[in-house]
Design an enzyme around this catalytic site. Sequence first.
Site, PDB file in Angstrom:
ATOM      1  N   LYS A 219       0.051   4.211  -0.151  1.00 17.14           N
ATOM      2  CA  LYS A 219      -0.639   5.386   0.424  1.00 17.14           C
ATOM      3  C   LYS A 219      -0.440   6.576  -0.528  1.00 17.14           C
ATOM      4  CE  LYS A 219      -0.202   3.290   4.895  1.00 17.14           C
ATOM      5  NZ  LYS A 219      -0.118   3.431   6.337  1.00 17.14           N
TER       6      LYS A 219
ATOM      7  N   ASN B 231       0.866  -1.183   0.000  1.00 12.76           N
ATOM      8  CA  ASN B 231       0.000   0.000   0.000  1.00 12.76           C
ATOM      9  C   ASN B 231       0.901   1.231   0.000  1.00 12.76           C
ATOM     10  OD1 ASN B 231      -1.791   2.058   0.477  1.00 12.76           O
ATOM     11  ND2 ASN B 231      -2.386   1.384   2.540  1.00 12.76           N
TER      12      ASN B 231
ATOM     13  N   GLU C 178      -6.911   4.954   7.975  1.00 12.33           N
ATOM     14  CA  GLU C 178      -6.697   6.363   7.608  1.00 12.33           C
ATOM     15  C   GLU C 178      -7.930   6.939   6.931  1.00 12.33           C
ATOM     16  OE1 GLU C 178      -3.045   5.591   5.526  1.00 12.33           O
ATOM     17  OE2 GLU C 178      -2.117   5.046   7.442  1.00 12.33           O
TER      18      GLU C 178
ATOM     19  N   GLY D 196       2.774   2.606  10.759  1.00 11.47           N
ATOM     20  CA  GLY D 196       3.735   3.696  10.560  1.00 11.47           C
ATOM     21  C   GLY D 196       4.515   4.054  11.810  1.00 11.47           C
TER      22      GLY D 196
ATOM     23  N   HIS E 113      -9.611   1.364   5.163  1.00 18.73           N
ATOM     24  CA  HIS E 113      -8.330   1.570   5.862  1.00 18.73           C
ATOM     25  C   HIS E 113      -8.548   2.545   7.020  1.00 18.73           C
ATOM     26  CE1 HIS E 113      -4.185   2.648   6.656  1.00 18.73           C
ATOM     27  NE2 HIS E 113      -3.834   1.572   5.969  1.00 18.73           N
TER      28      HIS E 113
ATOM     29  N   SER F 159       3.640  -1.856  10.299  1.00 17.91           N
ATOM     30  CA  SER F 159       5.109  -1.915  10.435  1.00 17.91           C
ATOM     31  C   SER F 159       5.691  -3.273  10.044  1.00 17.91           C
ATOM     32  CB  SER F 159       5.537  -1.523  11.854  1.00 17.91           C
ATOM     33  OG  SER F 159       5.138  -0.196  12.138  1.00 17.91           O
TER      34      SER F 159
ATOM     35  N   GLU G 138      -5.094  -4.579  10.949  1.00 14.02           N
ATOM     36  CA  GLU G 138      -4.069  -3.548  11.094  1.00 14.02           C
ATOM     37  C   GLU G 138      -4.300  -2.779  12.393  1.00 14.02           C
ATOM     38  OE1 GLU G 138      -2.224  -2.405   7.058  1.00 14.02           O
ATOM     39  OE2 GLU G 138      -3.954  -1.138   7.342  1.00 14.02           O
TER      40      GLU G 138
HETATM   41  P1  13P Z   1       3.129   0.624   7.642  1.00 17.20           P
HETATM   42  O1  13P Z   1       3.609  -0.676   7.067  1.00 17.20           O
HETATM   43  O2  13P Z   1       3.860   1.819   7.084  1.00 17.20           O
HETATM   44  O3  13P Z   1       3.093   0.593   9.131  1.00 17.20           O
HETATM   45  O4  13P Z   1       1.606   0.818   7.141  1.00 17.20           O
HETATM   46  C1  13P Z   1       0.705  -0.209   7.336  1.00 17.20           C
HETATM   47  C2  13P Z   1      -0.521   0.100   6.576  1.00 17.20           C
HETATM   48  O5  13P Z   1      -1.303   0.941   6.953  1.00 17.20           O
HETATM   49  C3  13P Z   1      -0.750  -0.633   5.318  1.00 17.20           C
HETATM   50  O6  13P Z   1      -2.048  -0.445   4.867  1.00 17.20           O
END
Ligand code: 13P
Length: 254
Positions: free
Chosen positions: A11, A9, A97, A173, A95, A213, A167
């Site tokens: 983002k 992903n 976010e 992150g 997601h 992560s 997640e």
């Molecule tokens: P990270 O791997 O950067 O922690 O992000 C995870 C994520 O939100 C994947 O959708």
Amino acid sequence: MGKLLVVGNWKMNRMPSEAEPFLRQLREQMPAMQHVTVVVCPPFPSLPIAAPVLEKSPIQLGAQNMCWARGGAFTGEVSPAMLRDLYVTHVILGHSERRSHFHETLEQIAAKVRAALDNGLIPILCLGETQAEREAARQSSVVERQLISALEGLGEEQARRLVVAYEPIWAIGTGKTATPDQAQEMHATLRQLLAKHLGEETARRVRILYGGSVQAANALELFRQPDIDGGLVGGASLDANEFLAIVAHAHSCA
Ligand code: 13P
């Protein structure tokens, strides 16, 4: 258990002009694997650039969001059929976010999951608890609500194509991965919930990914867990070597 799935992903990262050389490198170095499916999910403007680069490669193309409506007056949105037209096979939905920054509701996410399945796309339904919810030992009830609301109205046959991504928000992150035991425990809970609502056979078929992560250094231990069927990788998917190393770990567990 079926194939492992590793999804990158991106983002809101990488310019469309950067997508092509990056994906070419990934394509050249990605081995053909029978038991691992690899998907990359660039931002919308890079999808038409990615599609021809990934054609006839072992890498499939995913999107990061989608509208539940078929078309019409929805300024700024992208329909399931538009994604199909760009050779997209998977779509990340719900997601954290999107839930937090864009206030997506459980009902909207459920409608998106149904629309994806109705249009032949594989939804990757994301769910997970906050740090405060975990500290209050509410993680299971939080993900249960997120999962069950998204299954609303799905038949068993349709639900088998669903992918779930656990997640935990505190792990996204942050560099703070859930331990393999913490992740396995939640994945087993999710598998039981799927069995309760959709039957054992469907629960066995739905792939449950871990995200938060994931890196080359921790992927192997995570992928070795019996209920972890792959990973949803954010930051580490922006580094070709790191992403390839994560895929190699999946391959060694498949
Ligand atoms: P990270 O791997 O950067 O922690 O992000 C995870 C994520 O939100 C994947 O959708």
